[in-house]
Design an enzyme around this catalytic site. Structure first.
Site, PDB file in Angstrom:
ATOM      1  N   THR A  53      46.731  44.867  39.067  1.00 29.85           N
ATOM      2  CA  THR A  53      47.846  43.908  38.873  1.00 29.85           C
ATOM      3  C   THR A  53      48.366  43.270  37.986  1.00 29.85           C
ATOM      4  O   THR A  53      49.796  43.470  37.577  1.00 29.85           O
ATOM      5  CB  THR A  53      47.978  43.135  40.159  1.00 29.85           C
ATOM      6  OG1 THR A  53      46.723  42.392  39.350  1.00 29.85           O
ATOM      7  CG2 THR A  53      47.162  43.364  41.616  1.00 29.85           C
ATOM      8  N   ASP A  54      47.697  43.503  36.871  1.00 33.69           N
ATOM      9  CA  ASP A  54      48.687  42.871  35.251  1.00 33.69           C
ATOM     10  C   ASP A  54      49.362  44.029  35.032  1.00 33.69           C
ATOM     11  O   ASP A  54      50.493  43.468  34.589  1.00 33.69           O
ATOM     12  CB  ASP A  54      47.185  43.292  34.785  1.00 33.69           C
ATOM     13  CG  ASP A  54      46.363  41.809  34.984  1.00 33.69           C
ATOM     14  OD1 ASP A  54      46.027  41.182  35.471  1.00 33.69           O
ATOM     15  OD2 ASP A  54      45.387  42.285  34.200  1.00 33.69           O
ATOM     16  N   THR A  58      41.460  45.441  40.715  1.00 33.79           N
ATOM     17  CA  THR A  58      40.774  44.529  41.939  1.00 33.79           C
ATOM     18  C   THR A  58      40.566  44.890  42.738  1.00 33.79           C
ATOM     19  O   THR A  58      39.297  44.354  43.259  1.00 33.79           O
ATOM     20  CB  THR A  58      41.070  43.304  41.765  1.00 33.79           C
ATOM     21  OG1 THR A  58      41.591  42.659  40.820  1.00 33.79           O
ATOM     22  CG2 THR A  58      40.512  41.724  42.186  1.00 33.79           C
ATOM     23  N   SER A  88      43.351  47.902  35.465  1.00 37.63           N
ATOM     24  CA  SER A  88      45.531  48.410  35.052  1.00 37.63           C
ATOM     25  C   SER A  88      45.429  48.316  33.503  1.00 37.63           C
ATOM     26  O   SER A  88      46.302  48.932  33.343  1.00 37.63           O
ATOM     27  CB  SER A  88      46.246  47.658  35.597  1.00 37.63           C
ATOM     28  OG  SER A  88      45.792  46.358  35.433  1.00 37.63           O
TER      29      SER A  88
END
Length: 328
Positions: A87-88, A11, A55
């Site tokens: 961030t996942d 992101t 990610s």
């Protein structure tokens, strides 16, 4: 002296795509240009654009390549490392890095929850804070760190706890170990570094090592556990509460534990499994007696990373048990 910045997409690097939605498009140079105050750091950032992907597409092999490149950067004189990614999976990649990063230099991972097309994107602030941590002497000897929302988290404890909030990252069992305040890095507590896994797993070994994650749910019939030992080399069980499963699953898990390592964790998101509190069939004490390994405070996702790595490096059952015992 410099800071080595490795970009992996996510992101923080997204911009408008040819169709609906944003996609990873911004380079490390683009990210740096959007950060007020970065030029005031006493160390320049040297950028290596590795990938530009969500990610969800990252792999353990990719992260090991980044670790190797980061180690070379340290050998070439870098003070610390910053990695930007989605961030996942950040809590998992950070934990992997923490297992294999041997250097005292800070290895900092960060990203963003709001992409740059939205009002109030958090990527620039997170990147600045991560760079400040990476060049701070106070952050040495702490292993891999996650810096988000001006908080500094130890990789072993950090979790993504919200799907959209800019305060998504937290450490439920311990809290952040530090803060960035007015550009100053303040470490509030210094957890001792754990042993990690010194042996190196090659990409082919990782690819061949399959570890399943099974989350126990209400009225669970256990059908997905059938034949698991024929296709996987290890299993993580995310049990209820302090490590419970339905009574019908207890013998099934015991049989699997006789054939491969099975690690017991909690699905709750915080806290440790118990050891001797409950005694019914399917309780934590019953499962541990059947040969399951105590996952301690590790959440199921980090436990899966650790078990896969240990299996890929050829560790014995006793060595695997000892590695998990560090997290009790």
């Amino acid at each position: 002296m410099s800071i080595a910045l490795f970009t992996l997409g996510g992101t923080i690097s997204m911009a408008g795509g040819p169709s609906a939605g944003v996609v990873p498009r911004l380079t490390g140079a683009d990210l740096m240009a959007a950060v007020p105050g970065l030029a005031e750091l006493d160390r320049p950032l040297e950028v290596q654009d590795v990938q530009a992907v969500p990610s969800a597409n990252l792999t353990l092999a990719t992260m090991l390549e980044v670790v190797d490149a980061a180690a070379q950067a340290i050998a070439d004189g870098a003070t610390g490392i910053v990695v930007t990614q989605g961030t996942d999976t950040l809590e998992e990649t950070a934990f992997l890095v923490d297992q294999v990063w041997p250097h005292p230099n800070p290895f900092v991972l960060t990203g963003a929850m709001r992409n740059p097309t939205l009002a109030g994107p958090d990527g620039p602030a997170n990147l600045l804070a991560a760079a400040q941590v990476a060049c701070s002497p106070a952050a040495r000897d702490l292993g891999a760190l996650v810096v988000f929302n001006d908080q500094i988290h130890a990789a072993r404890w950090v979790r993504k706890t919200h799907s959209t909030s800019t305060a998504a990252f937290a450490s439920p069992n311990a809290g952040p170990i530090g803060q960035v305040v007015e550009g100053q890095v303040r470490i509030l507590t210094r957890p001792a570094r754990l042993d990690g896994v010194p042996a190196r797993a090659e990409p082919a070994e990782l690819e061949a090592t399959k570890v399943a994650l099974y989350t126990v749910t209400l009225d669970d019939d256990g059908l997905l556990l059938r034949g698991l030992a024929d296709t996987h080399q290890g299993l993580i069980v995310a049990g209820y509460g302090v490590g419970h499963v339905p009574a019908a699953l207890a013998p099934v898990l015991g049989e699997l534990a006789a054939r491969m390592p099975v690690v017991l964790t909690s699905r709750t998101g915080a806290g440790s499994i118990a050891r001797n509190t409950y005694g019914s069939i399917g309780s934590e004490s019953d499962l541990l007696k059947r040969g399951l390994i105590d996952g301690g405070f590790l959440d199921p996702y980090k436990a899966r990373i650790l078990l896969r790595w240990l299996l890929a490096t050829g560790e014995s059952l006793d060595e695997i048990t000892a590695a998990f015992a560090q997290h009790h």
